[in-house]
Design a protein around this motif. Sequence first.
Motif, PDB file in Angstrom:
ATOM      1  N   LEU A  21       0.826  -1.207   0.000  1.00 22.09           N
ATOM      2  CA  LEU A  21       0.000   0.000   0.000  1.00 22.09           C
ATOM      3  C   LEU A  21       0.861   1.259   0.000  1.00 22.09           C
ATOM      4  CD1 LEU A  21      -2.746  -1.100   2.560  1.00 22.09           C
ATOM      5  CD2 LEU A  21      -2.988  -0.913   0.068  1.00 22.09           C
ATOM      6  N   ASP A  22       1.948   1.226   0.764  1.00 19.95           N
ATOM      7  CA  ASP A  22       2.845   2.386   0.797  1.00 19.95           C
ATOM      8  C   ASP A  22       3.455   2.634  -0.575  1.00 19.95           C
ATOM      9  OD1 ASP A  22       2.324   2.744   3.459  1.00 19.95           O
ATOM     10  OD2 ASP A  22       4.171   1.799   4.178  1.00 19.95           O
ATOM     11  N   GLU A  23       3.861   1.537  -1.258  1.00 21.83           N
ATOM     12  CA  GLU A  23       4.427   1.690  -2.592  1.00 21.83           C
ATOM     13  C   GLU A  23       3.375   2.193  -3.575  1.00 21.83           C
ATOM     14  OE1 GLU A  23       7.491   1.350  -4.077  1.00 21.83           O
ATOM     15  OE2 GLU A  23       8.181   1.437  -2.002  1.00 21.83           O
ATOM     16  N   GLN A  24       2.145   1.709  -3.418  1.00 15.04           N
ATOM     17  CA  GLN A  24       1.064   2.182  -4.287  1.00 15.04           C
ATOM     18  C   GLN A  24       0.834   3.678  -4.090  1.00 15.04           C
ATOM     19  OE1 GLN A  24      -3.155   1.279  -3.454  1.00 15.04           O
ATOM     20  NE2 GLN A  24      -3.193   0.279  -5.465  1.00 15.04           N
ATOM     21  N   ASP A  25       0.875   4.132  -2.839  1.00 16.06           N
ATOM     22  CA  ASP A  25       0.700   5.553  -2.557  1.00 16.06           C
ATOM     23  C   ASP A  25       1.828   6.375  -3.181  1.00 16.06           C
ATOM     24  OD1 ASP A  25      -1.551   4.905  -1.137  1.00 16.06           O
ATOM     25  OD2 ASP A  25      -0.566   4.966   0.822  1.00 16.06           O
ATOM     26  N   ALA A  26       3.026   5.732  -3.290  1.00 16.37           N
ATOM     27  CA  ALA A  26       4.182   6.432  -3.861  1.00 16.37           C
ATOM     28  C   ALA A  26       4.203   6.363  -5.381  1.00 16.37           C
ATOM     29  CB  ALA A  26       5.478   5.852  -3.296  1.00 16.37           C
ATOM     30  N   GLY A  27       3.237   5.652  -5.957  1.00 16.11           N
ATOM     31  CA  GLY A  27       3.145   5.625  -7.409  1.00 16.11           C
ATOM     32  C   GLY A  27       3.574   4.345  -8.079  1.00 16.11           C
ATOM     33  N   GLY A  28       3.919   3.325  -7.328  1.00 17.76           N
ATOM     34  CA  GLY A  28       4.299   2.057  -7.970  1.00 17.76           C
ATOM     35  C   GLY A  28       4.355   0.932  -6.972  1.00 17.76           C
ATOM     36  N   ALA A  29       3.648  -0.172  -7.242  1.00 13.67           N
ATOM     37  CA  ALA A  29       3.618  -1.286  -6.301  1.00 13.67           C
ATOM     38  C   ALA A  29       3.916  -2.625  -6.957  1.00 13.67           C
ATOM     39  CB  ALA A  29       2.248  -1.360  -5.623  1.00 13.67           C
ATOM     40  N   ALA A  30       4.213  -2.623  -8.264  1.00 20.26           N
ATOM     41  CA  ALA A  30       4.361  -3.887  -8.989  1.00 20.26           C
ATOM     42  C   ALA A  30       5.495  -4.732  -8.424  1.00 20.26           C
ATOM     43  CB  ALA A  30       4.580  -3.618 -10.473  1.00 20.26           C
ATOM     44  N   ASP A  31       6.689  -4.130  -8.245  1.00 21.92           N
ATOM     45  CA  ASP A  31       7.834  -4.896  -7.759  1.00 21.92           C
ATOM     46  C   ASP A  31       7.612  -5.397  -6.343  1.00 21.92           C
ATOM     47  OD1 ASP A  31       9.050  -4.470 -10.155  1.00 21.92           O
ATOM     48  OD2 ASP A  31      10.325  -2.826  -9.460  1.00 21.92           O
ATOM     49  N   VAL A  32       7.051  -4.553  -5.496  1.00 18.38           N
ATOM     50  CA  VAL A  32       6.822  -4.943  -4.112  1.00 18.38           C
ATOM     51  C   VAL A  32       5.812  -6.072  -4.051  1.00 18.38           C
ATOM     52  CG1 VAL A  32       6.004  -4.163  -1.859  1.00 18.38           C
ATOM     53  CG2 VAL A  32       7.406  -2.656  -3.267  1.00 18.38           C
ATOM     54  N   LEU A  33       4.765  -5.981  -4.856  1.00 14.99           N
ATOM     55  CA  LEU A  33       3.754  -7.041  -4.892  1.00 14.99           C
ATOM     56  C   LEU A  33       4.368  -8.346  -5.377  1.00 14.99           C
ATOM     57  CD1 LEU A  33       0.855  -8.029  -4.654  1.00 14.99           C
ATOM     58  CD2 LEU A  33       0.420  -7.130  -6.949  1.00 14.99           C
ATOM     59  N   GLU A  34       5.183  -8.258  -6.416  1.00 13.35           N
ATOM     60  CA  GLU A  34       5.816  -9.468  -6.949  1.00 13.35           C
ATOM     61  C   GLU A  34       6.723 -10.111  -5.908  1.00 13.35           C
ATOM     62  OE1 GLU A  34       8.744 -10.754 -10.654  1.00 13.35           O
ATOM     63  OE2 GLU A  34       7.691  -8.837 -10.675  1.00 13.35           O
ATOM     64  N   ASP A  35       7.498  -9.301  -5.206  1.00 12.04           N
ATOM     65  CA  ASP A  35       8.376  -9.832  -4.160  1.00 12.04           C
ATOM     66  C   ASP A  35       7.573 -10.464  -3.028  1.00 12.04           C
ATOM     67  OD1 ASP A  35      10.517  -8.947  -5.607  1.00 12.04           O
ATOM     68  OD2 ASP A  35      10.858  -7.146  -4.399  1.00 12.04           O
ATOM     69  N   ALA A  36       6.490  -9.815  -2.644  1.00  8.84           N
ATOM     70  CA  ALA A  36       5.665 -10.340  -1.556  1.00  8.84           C
ATOM     71  C   ALA A  36       5.050 -11.681  -1.934  1.00  8.84           C
ATOM     72  CB  ALA A  36       4.569  -9.340  -1.197  1.00  8.84           C
ATOM     73  N   ILE A  37       4.583 -11.780  -3.162  1.00  7.43           N
ATOM     74  CA  ILE A  37       3.999 -13.041  -3.618  1.00  7.43           C
ATOM     75  C   ILE A  37       5.065 -14.128  -3.690  1.00  7.43           C
ATOM     76  CG2 ILE A  37       2.950 -14.189  -5.611  1.00  7.43           C
ATOM     77  CD1 ILE A  37       1.373 -11.623  -6.114  1.00  7.43           C
ATOM     78  N   ALA A  38       6.251 -13.772  -4.163  1.00  8.06           N
ATOM     79  CA  ALA A  38       7.337 -14.761  -4.244  1.00  8.06           C
ATOM     80  C   ALA A  38       7.709 -15.275  -2.859  1.00  8.06           C
ATOM     81  CB  ALA A  38       8.559 -14.144  -4.931  1.00  8.06           C
ATOM     82  N   ARG A  39       7.781 -14.377  -1.880  1.00  7.06           N
ATOM     83  CA  ARG A  39       8.102 -14.806  -0.515  1.00  7.06           C
ATOM     84  C   ARG A  39       7.009 -15.712   0.039  1.00  7.06           C
ATOM     85  NH1 ARG A  39      10.476  -9.608  -0.162  1.00  7.06           N
ATOM     86  NH2 ARG A  39       8.490  -8.650   0.389  1.00  7.06           N
ATOM     87  N   ARG A  40       5.752 -15.360  -0.253  1.00  8.04           N
ATOM     88  CA  ARG A  40       4.652 -16.176   0.247  1.00  8.04           C
ATOM     89  C   ARG A  40       4.648 -17.555  -0.399  1.00  8.04           C
ATOM     90  NH1 ARG A  40       2.724 -17.148   4.750  1.00  8.04           N
ATOM     91  NH2 ARG A  40       0.738 -18.256   4.640  1.00  8.04           N
ATOM     92  N   LEU A  41       4.953 -17.602  -1.697  1.00  9.85           N
ATOM     93  CA  LEU A  41       5.040 -18.887  -2.382  1.00  9.85           C
ATOM     94  C   LEU A  41       6.152 -19.755  -1.795  1.00  9.85           C
ATOM     95  CD1 LEU A  41       4.507 -17.842  -6.107  1.00  9.85           C
ATOM     96  CD2 LEU A  41       2.993 -19.280  -4.715  1.00  9.85           C
ATOM     97  N   HIS A  42       7.265 -19.110  -1.418  1.00 11.60           N
ATOM     98  CA  HIS A  42       8.360 -19.854  -0.797  1.00 11.60           C
ATOM     99  C   HIS A  42       7.916 -20.458   0.533  1.00 11.60           C
ATOM    100  CE1 HIS A  42      12.416 -20.962   0.396  1.00 11.60           C
ATOM    101  NE2 HIS A  42      12.221 -20.330   1.541  1.00 11.60           N
ATOM    102  N   VAL A  43       7.226 -19.660   1.327  1.00 10.39           N
ATOM    103  CA  VAL A  43       6.734 -20.156   2.621  1.00 10.39           C
ATOM    104  C   VAL A  43       5.759 -21.304   2.413  1.00 10.39           C
ATOM    105  CG1 VAL A  43       5.369 -19.555   4.658  1.00 10.39           C
ATOM    106  CG2 VAL A  43       7.112 -17.970   3.816  1.00 10.39           C
ATOM    107  N   LEU A  44       4.842 -21.145   1.469  1.00  9.26           N
ATOM    108  CA  LEU A  44       3.876 -22.210   1.198  1.00  9.26           C
ATOM    109  C   LEU A  44       4.574 -23.467   0.682  1.00  9.26           C
ATOM    110  CD1 LEU A  44       0.970 -20.218  -0.514  1.00  9.26           C
ATOM    111  CD2 LEU A  44       0.969 -21.250   1.756  1.00  9.26           C
TER     112      LEU A  44
END
Length: 336
Positions: free
Chosen positions: A75-98
């Motif tokens: 959300l912070d990155e989205q407010d700053a104008g871009g969240a694609a990379d952060v979202l991709e990293d977050a999903i990758a980390r979650r996939l690793h945990v799963l």
Amino acid sequence: MFSSHDGLCTIGALAEHAGVSVKTVRFYTDRGLLPEASRSTGGHRRYAPAAAERLSLIRSLRGLDLPLPEVRRILDEQDAGGAADVLEDAIARRLHVLGRGLAALRWREAALRLVQECPPAERPNRLRLVGAVTAPPSTASLVRFWRSWLPPRMPARSVTAFLERAVPHPPDDPRQGQVLAFARLHAFVTQLRGGSSACRPRAHSAAGARESSVLYTGLAQAYDLAGGEMRRGAAPRSGEALDGFVDAYASAYGAHDTPAFRRGLGGRLAADPRIDRYWDLTTEVITAPGRPPEPTPGSAHDWLVDALNANLGATLEEGWARSSLSPTTCSEGQAH
């Protein structure tokens, strides 16, 4: 929903529109994820139109089981104008945990079936073996064994390179036999580690930092070449792999690759202690069902030792042949 004179809505209206409880909206607001636009004169929270879309995004992210800190970063990155990379990293980390979680479940299932389906008399031993291994399994005990076995002054980079080859990576979706082999491997190194110095090859006693680095760098290359030969089904033989194997020892000893050195090396290697059990179990862990056994540093080493012995035997036979065909021998034979 936002038809009031100031274009804002109440917390109840926002909750009803999003299909969540007021308590949920208040929870996200209190944690700074869903900002309120203002408060009414009575102190009630009021939200701008953008809050509906933001709340929908929060619910979608939470629906993917992303933790709140990750949601905040997106959300912070989205407010700053871009969240694609952060979202991709977050999903990758979650996939690793799963993935780790799924691997743990698969190992537990295979371990349970291993105990369930074995003869009753074997269950206590099976239970002890598999119960000593975490799920998914940790290779820490194997790493500790090899660190105590390798030359003490060996450079860290060489140690890391050796460990990458010597420590098997347990499969994420194991067969019962692979679970049992890894459990036995863990038990083997745990029992052996205290006396690991007793099974060190004699090359270690003379190896300093430079020598051990030269030796194991050369051996790694020779093992890779021998592994390629083994996958092709080639019998142990002379060639690039054997030459690199001998050269690794010659370079570490400051010697030259001569017939005399090869004879001496063959004797030293024959007298070295062996840990065949480790490599046999490693092969069971890493080999996929229905596939030929995967080469390991241990099996490649054995292939190269056999190649060296074959080379020494061929050299000896060649020497005998030359001796029997020499002019002196022939004339003596004719005299008799």
